[in-house]
Design an enzyme around this catalytic site. Structure first.
Site, PDB file in Angstrom:
ATOM      1  N   GLN A 103       0.824  -1.221   0.000  1.00 61.14           N
ATOM      2  CA  GLN A 103       0.000   0.000   0.000  1.00 61.14           C
ATOM      3  C   GLN A 103       0.855   1.268   0.000  1.00 61.14           C
ATOM      4  OE1 GLN A 103      -2.704   0.431   3.278  1.00 61.14           O
ATOM      5  NE2 GLN A 103      -1.255  -0.284   4.829  1.00 61.14           N
ATOM      6  N   ASP A 146      13.617  -9.256  -4.710  1.00 64.48           N
ATOM      7  CA  ASP A 146      13.533  -9.749  -3.333  1.00 64.48           C
ATOM      8  C   ASP A 146      14.611  -9.020  -2.538  1.00 64.48           C
ATOM      9  OD1 ASP A 146      13.854 -11.132  -0.942  1.00 64.48           O
ATOM     10  OD2 ASP A 146      13.530 -13.094  -1.854  1.00 64.48           O
ATOM     11  N   THR A 193       4.417  -7.934   6.849  1.00 67.53           N
ATOM     12  CA  THR A 193       3.523  -7.105   7.675  1.00 67.53           C
ATOM     13  C   THR A 193       2.368  -7.888   8.318  1.00 67.53           C
ATOM     14  OG1 THR A 193       2.312  -6.501   5.668  1.00 67.53           O
ATOM     15  CG2 THR A 193       4.003  -4.959   6.426  1.00 67.53           C
ATOM     16  N   THR A 199       8.238   0.937  12.250  1.00 65.48           N
ATOM     17  CA  THR A 199       6.914   0.860  12.849  1.00 65.48           C
ATOM     18  C   THR A 199       6.862   1.263  14.324  1.00 65.48           C
ATOM     19  OG1 THR A 199       5.200  -0.757  13.453  1.00 65.48           O
ATOM     20  CG2 THR A 199       7.426  -1.585  13.297  1.00 65.48           C
ATOM     21  N   ASP A 200       5.693   1.683  14.745  1.00 63.68           N
ATOM     22  CA  ASP A 200       5.417   1.921  16.164  1.00 63.68           C
ATOM     23  C   ASP A 200       5.562   0.646  17.000  1.00 63.68           C
ATOM     24  OD1 ASP A 200       3.079   1.286  14.490  1.00 63.68           O
ATOM     25  OD2 ASP A 200       2.021   1.133  16.401  1.00 63.68           O
ATOM     26  N   TYR A 226       6.756  -9.486  15.099  1.00 60.53           N
ATOM     27  CA  TYR A 226       6.840  -8.448  14.056  1.00 60.53           C
ATOM     28  C   TYR A 226       7.668  -7.267  14.554  1.00 60.53           C
ATOM     29  CZ  TYR A 226       5.184  -4.471  11.235  1.00 60.53           C
ATOM     30  OH  TYR A 226       5.098  -3.340  10.458  1.00 60.53           O
TER      31      TYR A 226
HETATM   32  N1  NAP Z   1       0.392  -0.930   7.359  1.00 56.06           N
HETATM   33  C1  NAP Z   1       0.618  -0.358   8.530  1.00 56.06           C
HETATM   34  O1  NAP Z   1      -0.312  -0.051   9.291  1.00 56.06           O
HETATM   35  C2  NAP Z   1       2.017  -0.036   8.960  1.00 56.06           C
HETATM   36  C3  NAP Z   1       2.212   0.514  10.249  1.00 56.06           C
HETATM   37  C4  NAP Z   1       3.502   0.808  10.647  1.00 56.06           C
HETATM   38  C5  NAP Z   1       4.572   0.585   9.812  1.00 56.06           C
HETATM   39  N2  NAP Z   1       4.356   0.031   8.591  1.00 56.06           N
HETATM   40  C6  NAP Z   1       5.521  -0.205   7.734  1.00 56.06           C
HETATM   41  O2  NAP Z   1       5.319   0.500   6.534  1.00 56.06           O
HETATM   42  C7  NAP Z   1       5.993  -0.169   5.470  1.00 56.06           C
HETATM   43  C8  NAP Z   1       5.032  -0.365   4.316  1.00 56.06           C
HETATM   44  O3  NAP Z   1       3.954  -1.169   4.773  1.00 56.06           O
HETATM   45  P1  NAP Z   1       2.674  -1.459   3.886  1.00 56.06           P
HETATM   46  O4  NAP Z   1       1.488  -1.177   4.742  1.00 56.06           O
HETATM   47  O5  NAP Z   1       2.780  -0.815   2.564  1.00 56.06           O
HETATM   48  O6  NAP Z   1       2.816  -3.044   3.763  1.00 56.06           O
HETATM   49  P2  NAP Z   1       2.248  -4.012   2.644  1.00 56.06           P
HETATM   50  O7  NAP Z   1       1.056  -3.429   1.982  1.00 56.06           O
HETATM   51  O8  NAP Z   1       2.135  -5.350   3.315  1.00 56.06           O
HETATM   52  O9  NAP Z   1       3.430  -4.053   1.576  1.00 56.06           O
HETATM   53  C9  NAP Z   1       4.636  -4.698   1.828  1.00 56.06           C
HETATM   54  C10 NAP Z   1       5.133  -5.216   0.513  1.00 56.06           C
HETATM   55  O10 NAP Z   1       6.410  -5.825   0.704  1.00 56.06           O
HETATM   56  C11 NAP Z   1       6.478  -6.946  -0.137  1.00 56.06           C
HETATM   57  N3  NAP Z   1       7.501  -7.894   0.287  1.00 56.06           N
HETATM   58  C12 NAP Z   1       7.431  -8.844   1.231  1.00 56.06           C
HETATM   59  N4  NAP Z   1       8.580  -9.525   1.295  1.00 56.06           N
HETATM   60  C13 NAP Z   1       9.409  -8.987   0.356  1.00 56.06           C
HETATM   61  C14 NAP Z   1      10.724  -9.252  -0.058  1.00 56.06           C
HETATM   62  N5  NAP Z   1      11.463 -10.232   0.502  1.00 56.06           N
HETATM   63  N6  NAP Z   1      11.263  -8.493  -1.044  1.00 56.06           N
HETATM   64  C15 NAP Z   1      10.539  -7.526  -1.626  1.00 56.06           C
HETATM   65  N7  NAP Z   1       9.274  -7.211  -1.279  1.00 56.06           N
HETATM   66  C16 NAP Z   1       8.721  -7.946  -0.289  1.00 56.06           C
HETATM   67  C17 NAP Z   1       5.092  -7.540  -0.042  1.00 56.06           C
HETATM   68  O11 NAP Z   1       4.863  -8.409  -1.113  1.00 56.06           O
HETATM   69  P3  NAP Z   1       3.895  -9.690  -0.888  1.00 56.06           P
HETATM   70  O12 NAP Z   1       2.559  -9.137  -0.571  1.00 56.06           O
HETATM   71  O13 NAP Z   1       3.986 -10.386  -2.203  1.00 56.06           O
HETATM   72  O14 NAP Z   1       4.481 -10.471   0.245  1.00 56.06           O
HETATM   73  C18 NAP Z   1       4.219  -6.294  -0.094  1.00 56.06           C
HETATM   74  O15 NAP Z   1       3.869  -5.938  -1.408  1.00 56.06           O
HETATM   75  C19 NAP Z   1       6.544  -1.449   6.083  1.00 56.06           C
HETATM   76  O16 NAP Z   1       7.875  -1.230   6.463  1.00 56.06           O
HETATM   77  C20 NAP Z   1       5.720  -1.647   7.336  1.00 56.06           C
HETATM   78  O17 NAP Z   1       6.415  -2.394   8.309  1.00 56.06           O
HETATM   79  C21 NAP Z   1       3.095  -0.275   8.134  1.00 56.06           C
END
Ligand code: NAP
Length: 305
Positions: free
Chosen positions: A33, A54, A78, A117-118, A141
């Site tokens: 996202q 990757d 995530t 992340t928080d 996580y």
């Molecule tokens: N969402 C939240 O509420 C939240 C809150 C705090 C912090 N964050 C941080 O914000 C960042 C972005 O999160 P997001 O919400 O955009 O997460 P997301 O929608 O789950 O996107 C993460 C992406 O990373 C990909 N991925 C997983 N393993 C990988 C690998 N080995 N190499 C390359 N890509 C890989 C996933 O692909 P697949 O789906 O194919 O596995 C997915 O498309 C992350 O660092 C997360 O920890 C998110």
């Protein structure tokens, strides 16, 4: 109940101060996202989803990183609950992955901004967490993300870590999207009222990351702290956020009913308090992210019926 079968889009909002970046932008996790939001704001950049790159594969990362690039790492494992039983998989992506990126970026003369992340905090505070506050994750996580932070700090002095929280676009399966869906399916919805955080629109966060990436000298500038916090301003419980979603789509917010964390037992414990302070972001001269309610309204109006 309203019926909605709308197609959603990300493009019709007014973005806060997006600075064009001068260096070339590389986005990992491009189909997530946040990755999608970044690429929508920076269409000329190079985005790689997991299938194309990757982040745990050093040779693959070396093949796409050039001197002068700014790599914004949005890739992560995530699945917070699943991580409790898939520790190795979570650590591979969230700890080894950023370590690989940090090493390759440092070698190549590229700049790394990685998102965290928080959940690195214990979630027991009573005032917003500053980047310098002691960490203490209580989930796999959170521990995996903290291990990634520590590796990045150790391996790449020019890298910057941006912690965020409660990210949504309003599409797919995130909390805002789920509330939109449930509004159409149920008369009432019970939502947890005893967890506080800062709802963060992925588009606003993406704009902030672009500003950081595009700052002259940043993120390698010594004046720029190595860890920053970026969320929309203000705080809310999930209950308050759900009510705001209902109100924002023209439904009666009183159909959202409060409940407690104990009513929704999960494999990974959820932090009671996840508010991140934006002071360090503003002190670094970066544009503060706007209040979460204004951002939510923009997110909802970008979703067309
Ligand atoms: N969402 C939240 O509420 C939240 C809150 C705090 C912090 N964050 C941080 O914000 C960042 C972005 O999160 P997001 O919400 O955009 O997460 P997301 O929608 O789950 O996107 C993460 C992406 O990373 C990909 N991925 C997983 N393993 C990988 C690998 N080995 N190499 C390359 N890509 C890989 C996933 O692909 P697949 O789906 O194919 O596995 C997915 O498309 C992350 O660092 C997360 O920890 C998110």
């Amino acid at each position: 109940m309203r019926s909605r079968a709308g197609r959603a889009r990300l493009s019709a909002v007014t973005f806060p101060a997006v600075t064009p970046i001068t260096a070339r932008l590389v986005v990992t996790g491009a189909h997530g996202q946040l990755g999608r939001a970044l690429l929508a704001l920076a269409p000329g950049s190079r985005g790689y989803g997991r299938a194309e790159l990757d982040i745990t594969d050093a040779d693959a990362v070396r093949a796409v990183v050039n001197p002068g690039d700014v790599l914004v790492n949005c890739a992560a494992y995530t699945a917070v609950d699943r991580a409790e039983s898939e520790e190795a998989a979570a650590f591979a992506v969230n700890a080894t992955g950023p370590a690989v990126l940090a090493r390759v970026c440092a070698e190549a003369g590229a700049r790394l901004v990685t998102v965290s992340t928080d959940y690195v905090f214990p979630g027991t505070a009573a005032q917003p967490y500053e980047p310098t506050d002691p960490t203490g994750p209580s989930t796999v996580y959170g521990r995996s993300k903290l291990a990634g932070e520590q590796a990045v700090l150790e391996l790449d002095p020019n890298a910057r870590i941006v912690r965020t929280a409660w990210v949504y676009t309003g599409q797919g399966t995130d909390f805002v999207a789920t509330m939109r869906r449930l509004e159409g399916e149920r008369e009432t919805v019970n939502v947890v009222a005893d967890q506080l955080g800062s709802p963060t629109y992925a588009v606003d966060l993406a704009a902030g990351l672009l500003e950081l990436a595009g700052r002259p000298g940043a993120p390698g500038s010594p004046a720029m702290p190595r860890i920053l916090h970026a969320t929309n301003a203000g705080q809310a419980s999930w209950f308050e956020l759900a009510r705001a979603v209902f109100a924002g789509i023209g439904a009666d917010p009183n159909r959202v009913l409060p409940c407690g964390t104990a009513d929704f037992p999960r494999p990974a414990p959820r932090p009671a308090y996840s508010v991140l302070s934006g002071k360090s972001w503003a002190a670094a001269g970066l544009t503060p992210l706007r209040d979460w309610r204004a951002a939510l309204n923009d997110a909802l109006s970008a979703i067309s019926d």
